[in-house]
Scaffold this motif. Structure first.
Motif, PDB file in Angstrom:
ATOM      1  N   LEU A  19       0.770  -1.046   0.056  1.00 51.86           N
ATOM      2  CA  LEU A  19      -0.408   0.309   0.041  1.00 51.86           C
ATOM      3  C   LEU A  19       0.712   0.956  -0.393  1.00 51.86           C
ATOM      4  N   LEU A  20       1.497   1.432   0.859  1.00 52.11           N
ATOM      5  CA  LEU A  20       2.759   2.402   1.121  1.00 52.11           C
ATOM      6  C   LEU A  20       3.302   2.860  -0.765  1.00 52.11           C
ATOM      7  N   ARG A  21       3.633   1.773  -1.592  1.00 50.37           N
ATOM      8  CA  ARG A  21       3.893   1.644  -2.681  1.00 50.37           C
ATOM      9  C   ARG A  21       3.232   2.264  -3.384  1.00 50.37           C
ATOM     10  N   ARG A  22       2.474   1.720  -3.813  1.00 53.48           N
ATOM     11  CA  ARG A  22       1.232   2.366  -4.527  1.00 53.48           C
ATOM     12  C   ARG A  22       0.832   4.057  -4.032  1.00 53.48           C
ATOM     13  N   LEU A  23       0.822   4.136  -2.316  1.00 53.48           N
ATOM     14  CA  LEU A  23       0.133   5.612  -1.906  1.00 53.48           C
ATOM     15  C   LEU A  23       1.335   6.783  -2.903  1.00 53.48           C
ATOM     16  N   ALA A  24       2.819   6.368  -2.394  1.00 54.24           N
ATOM     17  CA  ALA A  24       3.668   7.110  -3.237  1.00 54.24           C
ATOM     18  C   ALA A  24       3.446   7.180  -5.102  1.00 54.24           C
ATOM     19  N   ALA A  25       3.297   6.088  -5.409  1.00 54.06           N
ATOM     20  CA  ALA A  25       3.325   6.455  -7.046  1.00 54.06           C
ATOM     21  C   ALA A  25       2.021   7.723  -6.948  1.00 54.06           C
ATOM     22  N   MET A  26       0.931   7.454  -6.062  1.00 54.04           N
ATOM     23  CA  MET A  26      -0.167   8.382  -6.474  1.00 54.04           C
ATOM     24  C   MET A  26      -0.032   9.774  -6.494  1.00 54.04           C
ATOM     25  N   THR A  90       2.112   4.482 -15.506  1.00 60.46           N
ATOM     26  CA  THR A  90       2.022   6.680 -15.692  1.00 60.46           C
ATOM     27  C   THR A  90       3.926   6.103 -15.142  1.00 60.46           C
ATOM     28  N   LEU A  91       4.170   7.289 -15.259  1.00 63.66           N
ATOM     29  CA  LEU A  91       5.738   7.410 -15.210  1.00 63.66           C
ATOM     30  C   LEU A  91       5.909   7.618 -13.733  1.00 63.66           C
ATOM     31  N   SER A  92       5.382   7.647 -12.802  1.00 58.58           N
ATOM     32  CA  SER A  92       5.263   7.377 -11.071  1.00 58.58           C
ATOM     33  C   SER A  92       5.436   5.849 -11.376  1.00 58.58           C
ATOM     34  N   MET A  93       4.850   5.455 -11.782  1.00 61.32           N
ATOM     35  CA  MET A  93       4.157   3.660 -11.500  1.00 61.32           C
ATOM     36  C   MET A  93       5.925   3.323 -12.305  1.00 61.32           C
ATOM     37  N   GLN A  94       6.298   3.137 -13.555  1.00 65.42           N
ATOM     38  CA  GLN A  94       7.200   2.804 -14.032  1.00 65.42           C
ATOM     39  C   GLN A  94       8.164   3.149 -13.015  1.00 65.42           C
ATOM     40  N   ALA A  95       8.361   4.610 -12.024  1.00 66.88           N
ATOM     41  CA  ALA A  95       9.291   4.668 -11.094  1.00 66.88           C
ATOM     42  C   ALA A  95       9.829   3.673  -9.334  1.00 66.88           C
ATOM     43  N   TRP A  96       7.767   3.201  -9.847  1.00 64.69           N
ATOM     44  CA  TRP A  96       7.635   2.116  -7.961  1.00 64.69           C
ATOM     45  C   TRP A  96       7.530   0.515  -8.910  1.00 64.69           C
ATOM     46  N   ARG A  97       7.699   0.688 -10.074  1.00 64.84           N
ATOM     47  CA  ARG A  97       8.092  -0.953 -10.804  1.00 64.84           C
ATOM     48  C   ARG A  97       6.148  -1.333  -9.958  1.00 64.84           C
ATOM     49  N   ILE A  98       5.698  -0.427 -10.706  1.00 63.19           N
ATOM     50  CA  ILE A  98       3.431  -0.399 -10.462  1.00 63.19           C
ATOM     51  C   ILE A  98       3.685  -1.159 -12.005  1.00 63.19           C
ATOM     52  N   LYS A  99       2.678  -2.280 -11.655  1.00 63.82           N
ATOM     53  CA  LYS A  99       1.935  -1.856 -14.178  1.00 63.82           C
ATOM     54  C   LYS A  99       0.625  -2.550 -13.579  1.00 63.82           C
ATOM     55  N   LEU A 100      -0.232  -2.263 -14.246  1.00 59.51           N
ATOM     56  CA  LEU A 100      -1.887  -2.251 -14.590  1.00 59.51           C
ATOM     57  C   LEU A 100      -1.871  -2.808 -15.142  1.00 59.51           C
ATOM     58  N   GLN A 101      -2.794  -4.380 -14.983  1.00 51.89           N
ATOM     59  CA  GLN A 101      -2.879  -5.275 -16.486  1.00 51.89           C
ATOM     60  C   GLN A 101      -4.769  -5.445 -16.032  1.00 51.89           C
ATOM     61  N   THR A 102      -5.077  -6.488 -17.114  1.00 46.44           N
ATOM     62  CA  THR A 102      -6.368  -6.939 -16.980  1.00 46.44           C
ATOM     63  C   THR A 102      -6.552  -8.176 -14.917  1.00 46.44           C
TER      64      THR A 102
END
Length: 164
Positions: A19-26, A90-102
């Motif tokens: 969750l903290l990684r997600r919040l940082a990306a947000m 998004t750019l922040s998702m790239q920095a935090w290694r998060i990806k959106l997929q189905t």
């Protein structure tokens, strides 16, 4: 203290980001979107002034409330949807290694991205409960993940290239 959304339990061993990684990306995305909204407003204000012939008093131009709401709604939607459609990040998702997929691991389509965007607004409007849901969900998903049929996954760390 680290708040962790549970790892996903399917056989592909996808991991849901903390969750903290997600919040940082947000937070990073919030700064990018705010700057983008300001830039768009710098274009909208003079165009609106020219189209309506209103030059304001004391060099102040007032936009109609609906135009401001439209900018605040559409600019972030375009930002997120375009990045999600391009490569799921998004750019922040790239920095935090998060990806959106189905849920099936494919790239999201336009409909899913738009539903996810508006679903995220609902998740936030419900006092953030839609976001905190990942803490109790066995798959680590938000409410808007279920609405859109998408999910966030944590990408593995990139291997460092050896120095030549």
């Amino acid at each position: 203290m680290v708040i962790n959304c549970p790892a996903m339990t399917d056989s592909t061993t996808k991991q849901s980001p903390f969750l903290l990684r997600r919040l940082a990306a947000m937070l990073y995305d919030t700064f990018l979107v705010a700057a983008l909204i300001i830039a768009v407003m710098f274009v909208v204000l003079p165009v609106y002034s020219l189209l309506t012939g209103s030059h304001g008093t004391d060099s102040v131009i007032q936009l109609e409330r609906e135009i401001v709401w439209l900018v605040f709604l559409l600019v972030p939607m375009l930002f997120f949807c375009l990045f999600w459609l391009k490569n799921g990040q998004t750019l922040s998702m790239q920095a935090w290694r998060i990806k959106l997929q189905t849920f099936s691991g494919d790239s999201p389509n336009v409909r899913q991205c738009v539903i996810r965007y508006f679903g995220a607004i609902v998740s936030a409007a419900a006092l953030g409960l839609g976001y905190l849901w990942c803490l109790v969900d066995r798959n680590g998903r938000y409410w808007h993940d279920y609405l859109s049929g998408t999910e966030l996954i944590l990408l593995p760390k990139r291997e460092k290239k050896p120095k030549s």
